[in-house]
Design a protein around this motif. Structure first.
Motif, PDB file in Angstrom:
ATOM      1  N   ALA A  68       0.732  -1.241  -0.065  1.00 22.38           N
ATOM      2  CA  ALA A  68       0.120  -0.025   0.249  1.00 22.38           C
ATOM      3  C   ALA A  68       0.910   1.140  -0.023  1.00 22.38           C
ATOM      4  CB  ALA A  68      -0.762  -0.029   1.332  1.00 22.38           C
ATOM      5  N   VAL A  69       2.103   1.394   0.569  1.00 28.85           N
ATOM      6  CA  VAL A  69       2.804   2.345   0.829  1.00 28.85           C
ATOM      7  C   VAL A  69       3.500   2.611  -0.721  1.00 28.85           C
ATOM      8  CG1 VAL A  69       4.839   3.379   1.888  1.00 28.85           C
ATOM      9  CG2 VAL A  69       3.222   2.236   3.089  1.00 28.85           C
ATOM     10  N   TYR A  70       3.987   1.465  -1.000  1.00 29.02           N
ATOM     11  CA  TYR A  70       4.595   1.528  -2.436  1.00 29.02           C
ATOM     12  C   TYR A  70       3.543   2.330  -3.337  1.00 29.02           C
ATOM     13  CZ  TYR A  70       5.740  -0.261  -7.037  1.00 29.02           C
ATOM     14  OH  TYR A  70       6.006  -0.557  -8.357  1.00 29.02           O
ATOM     15  N   GLU A  71       2.283   1.636  -3.427  1.00 27.47           N
ATOM     16  CA  GLU A  71       1.534   2.168  -4.402  1.00 27.47           C
ATOM     17  C   GLU A  71       1.045   3.737  -4.240  1.00 27.47           C
ATOM     18  OE1 GLU A  71      -0.023   0.928  -7.103  1.00 27.47           O
ATOM     19  OE2 GLU A  71       0.400  -1.424  -6.903  1.00 27.47           O
ATOM     20  N   ALA A  72       0.990   4.112  -2.974  1.00 25.24           N
ATOM     21  CA  ALA A  72       0.626   5.385  -2.728  1.00 25.24           C
ATOM     22  C   ALA A  72       1.629   6.370  -3.174  1.00 25.24           C
ATOM     23  CB  ALA A  72       0.657   5.567  -1.285  1.00 25.24           C
ATOM     24  N   VAL A  73       3.124   6.007  -2.959  1.00 23.98           N
ATOM     25  CA  VAL A  73       4.174   6.900  -3.294  1.00 23.98           C
ATOM     26  C   VAL A  73       4.289   6.912  -4.944  1.00 23.98           C
ATOM     27  CG1 VAL A  73       6.754   7.190  -3.154  1.00 23.98           C
ATOM     28  CG2 VAL A  73       5.508   6.390  -1.276  1.00 23.98           C
ATOM     29  N   ARG A  74       4.265   5.538  -5.465  1.00 18.96           N
ATOM     30  CA  ARG A  74       4.180   5.488  -7.021  1.00 18.96           C
ATOM     31  C   ARG A  74       3.125   6.330  -7.505  1.00 18.96           C
ATOM     32  NH1 ARG A  74       1.734   3.257 -11.101  1.00 18.96           N
ATOM     33  NH2 ARG A  74       2.976   2.150 -12.582  1.00 18.96           N
ATOM     34  N   GLU A  75       2.101   6.381  -6.898  1.00 23.83           N
ATOM     35  CA  GLU A  75       0.838   7.114  -7.605  1.00 23.83           C
ATOM     36  C   GLU A  75       1.385   8.559  -7.397  1.00 23.83           C
ATOM     37  OE1 GLU A  75      -3.169   8.128  -8.962  1.00 23.83           O
ATOM     38  OE2 GLU A  75      -1.821   6.216  -8.974  1.00 23.83           O
ATOM     39  N   ARG A  76       1.867   8.957  -6.397  1.00 18.00           N
ATOM     40  CA  ARG A  76       2.277  10.625  -6.213  1.00 18.00           C
ATOM     41  C   ARG A  76       3.324  10.904  -7.309  1.00 18.00           C
ATOM     42  NH1 ARG A  76       1.689  12.543  -0.042  1.00 18.00           N
ATOM     43  NH2 ARG A  76      -0.232  11.351   0.333  1.00 18.00           N
ATOM     44  N   ILE A  77       4.112  10.037  -7.562  1.00 15.67           N
ATOM     45  CA  ILE A  77       5.218  10.214  -8.607  1.00 15.67           C
ATOM     46  C   ILE A  77       4.708  10.151 -10.021  1.00 15.67           C
ATOM     47  CG2 ILE A  77       7.219   9.437  -9.433  1.00 15.67           C
ATOM     48  CD1 ILE A  77       8.141   8.128  -6.863  1.00 15.67           C
ATOM     49  N   VAL A  78       4.036   9.356 -10.115  1.00 18.04           N
ATOM     50  CA  VAL A  78       3.539   9.477 -11.575  1.00 18.04           C
ATOM     51  C   VAL A  78       2.423  10.478 -12.124  1.00 18.04           C
ATOM     52  CG1 VAL A  78       3.925   6.833 -11.898  1.00 18.04           C
ATOM     53  CG2 VAL A  78       1.668   7.768 -11.242  1.00 18.04           C
ATOM     54  N   VAL A  79       1.801  10.823 -11.029  1.00 15.37           N
ATOM     55  CA  VAL A  79       1.032  12.067 -11.539  1.00 15.37           C
ATOM     56  C   VAL A  79       1.657  13.429 -11.098  1.00 15.37           C
ATOM     57  CG1 VAL A  79      -1.152  10.688 -10.536  1.00 15.37           C
ATOM     58  CG2 VAL A  79      -0.147  12.326  -9.160  1.00 15.37           C
ATOM     59  N   GLY A  80       2.832  13.578 -10.811  1.00  9.56           N
ATOM     60  CA  GLY A  80       3.496  14.540 -10.801  1.00  9.56           C
ATOM     61  C   GLY A  80       3.427  15.218  -9.410  1.00  9.56           C
ATOM     62  N   GLU A  81       2.928  14.874  -8.308  1.00 15.29           N
ATOM     63  CA  GLU A  81       2.767  15.264  -7.011  1.00 15.29           C
ATOM     64  C   GLU A  81       4.234  15.219  -6.478  1.00 15.29           C
ATOM     65  OE1 GLU A  81       0.508  14.799  -2.794  1.00 15.29           O
ATOM     66  OE2 GLU A  81      -0.511  13.888  -4.708  1.00 15.29           O
ATOM     67  N   PHE A  82       5.030  14.204  -6.735  1.00  9.34           N
ATOM     68  CA  PHE A  82       6.289  14.413  -6.161  1.00  9.34           C
ATOM     69  C   PHE A  82       7.299  14.612  -7.510  1.00  9.34           C
ATOM     70  CE2 PHE A  82       5.640  11.162  -2.651  1.00  9.34           C
ATOM     71  CZ  PHE A  82       5.335  12.208  -1.772  1.00  9.34           C
ATOM     72  N   GLY A  83       7.622  15.880  -7.704  1.00  5.69           N
ATOM     73  CA  GLY A  83       8.029  16.246  -9.014  1.00  5.69           C
ATOM     74  C   GLY A  83       9.576  16.037  -9.161  1.00  5.69           C
ATOM     75  N   PRO A  84      10.021  16.092 -10.225  1.00  5.37           N
ATOM     76  CA  PRO A  84      11.621  15.856 -10.318  1.00  5.37           C
ATOM     77  C   PRO A  84      12.537  16.528  -9.284  1.00  5.37           C
ATOM     78  CG  PRO A  84      10.642  16.442 -12.469  1.00  5.37           C
ATOM     79  CD  PRO A  84       9.555  16.735 -11.295  1.00  5.37           C
ATOM     80  N   GLY A  85      13.266  15.855  -8.987  1.00  3.68           N
ATOM     81  CA  GLY A  85      14.345  16.348  -7.872  1.00  3.68           C
ATOM     82  C   GLY A  85      13.779  15.944  -6.445  1.00  3.68           C
ATOM     83  N   THR A  86      12.549  15.766  -6.484  1.00  2.00           N
ATOM     84  CA  THR A  86      12.058  15.462  -4.827  1.00  2.00           C
ATOM     85  C   THR A  86      12.894  14.369  -4.393  1.00  2.00           C
ATOM     86  OG1 THR A  86       9.965  16.060  -5.543  1.00  2.00           O
ATOM     87  CG2 THR A  86       9.843  14.900  -3.453  1.00  2.00           C
ATOM     88  N   ALA A  87      13.210  14.722  -3.005  1.00  7.47           N
ATOM     89  CA  ALA A  87      14.121  13.588  -2.187  1.00  7.47           C
ATOM     90  C   ALA A  87      12.855  12.997  -1.374  1.00  7.47           C
ATOM     91  CB  ALA A  87      14.996  14.457  -1.405  1.00  7.47           C
ATOM     92  N   LEU A  88      13.074  11.587  -1.340  1.00  7.29           N
ATOM     93  CA  LEU A  88      12.309  10.576  -0.576  1.00  7.29           C
ATOM     94  C   LEU A  88      13.262   9.861   0.311  1.00  7.29           C
ATOM     95  CD1 LEU A  88       9.531   9.401  -3.145  1.00  7.29           C
ATOM     96  CD2 LEU A  88       9.307  10.994  -1.348  1.00  7.29           C
ATOM     97  N   THR A  89      13.143   9.990   1.515  1.00  5.87           N
ATOM     98  CA  THR A  89      14.026   9.343   2.533  1.00  5.87           C
ATOM     99  C   THR A  89      13.188   8.549   3.449  1.00  5.87           C
ATOM    100  OG1 THR A  89      13.525  11.062   4.566  1.00  5.87           O
ATOM    101  CG2 THR A  89      15.332  11.431   2.795  1.00  5.87           C
ATOM    102  N   GLU A  90      14.001   7.618   4.108  1.00  3.85           N
ATOM    103  CA  GLU A  90      13.045   6.432   4.856  1.00  3.85           C
ATOM    104  C   GLU A  90      12.336   7.083   5.873  1.00  3.85           C
ATOM    105  OE1 GLU A  90      15.794   3.447   6.391  1.00  3.85           O
ATOM    106  OE2 GLU A  90      16.542   3.275   4.249  1.00  3.85           O
ATOM    107  N   SER A  91      12.835   8.200   6.390  1.00  4.56           N
ATOM    108  CA  SER A  91      12.065   8.895   7.453  1.00  4.56           C
ATOM    109  C   SER A  91      10.861   9.790   7.058  1.00  4.56           C
ATOM    110  CB  SER A  91      12.974   9.755   8.336  1.00  4.56           C
ATOM    111  OG  SER A  91      13.691  10.641   7.553  1.00  4.56           O
TER     112      SER A  91
END
Length: 239
Positions: free
Chosen positions: A25-48
């Protein structure tokens, strides 16, 4: 514990529910935000940051990030934070060339038996419905149509390879906002040409129209990319 991931086809009152594990579910949620551009190019994603956003343990967040790196939706250099990549012109050209190789071969194979997958016809009908309603953003349905052509080959390895490519294609579309560039009527017409060629049992035409369709999509995205680069350059010069 298992989460339910819901997707809604707006305007049709259809909700798809899928039960999945928390890591999925976490994988799908983050993936969705990336592919729709909510997490744009250069956005850093850390474990924390991922763990905090979704209220999960850091190992769960790490697993999601590792999967996204493997999918090409995140990039990480040695000892660096994973970031959403910005696809350049060379990336886009390579991505679509690889996609064309797989999909054109897939439809050529389908045409040899003259069999149009039921899933492809269903996806095409959904795209037609969106067009009649004036819907302008249906990249997921477009991807569904193309994925179904490859899944019909009944090869798990080919499907995995194509799925990885299509994840990057979705991200590419999100970054380029290509759904605003490619007329929906043109997408529908070209999908119909693919269906007709497969149903007619003509592998040569099926391969040709599929390759042309993918190349046309690529050209729209490249035009959008070049336009943004030009605008950015002009903005920098005017400062």
């Amino acid at each position: 514990m298992r989460y339910v991931w819901a997707t809604k086809n707006e305007g049709m009152a259809v909700v798809e529910l899928r039960t999945m594990s928390i890591p999925d579910a976490v994988y799908e949620a983050v993936r969705e935000r990336i592919v729709v551009g909510e997490f744009g190019p250069g956005t850093a994603l850390t474990e924390s940051s991922v763990a905090g956003t979704f209220n999960v343990a850091r190992p769960t967040a790490k697993a999601a990030i590792e999967r996204l790196v493997a999918d090409g939706l995140l990039r990480r250099e040695m000892h660096r934070v994973a970031r959403v990549p910005e696809l350049n012109r060379s990336d886009i050209e390579d991505l679509y060339a690889t996609r064309a190789l797989i999909e054109s071969a897939a439809v050529s194979n389908l045409a040899q038996s003259g069999t149009v997958p039921a899933e492809s016809l269903a996806a095409h009908r959904l795209v037609l419905a969106r067009t009649s309603e004036g819907e302008t953003s249906f990249p997921q349905l477009d991807m569904q149509f193309h994925r179904s052509l490859v899944v019909a080959q009944r090869s798990s390895r080919l499907t995995r390879m194509h799925s990885m490519i299509m994840s990057e294609v979705e991200m590419c579309i999100g970054q380029a906002q290509a759904q605003k560039l490619m007329p929906t009527s043109e997408i529908v017409e070209q999908h119909q040409q693919i269906i007709d060629a497969v149903a007619a049992g003509d592998p040569v035409i099926a391969e040709h129209v599929t390759r042309k369709h993918i190349e046309k999509s690529r050209d729209y995205i490249l035009a959008g990319y070049d336009g943004r680069q030009s605008a950015n350059s002009s903005s920098s010069t005017g400062r």
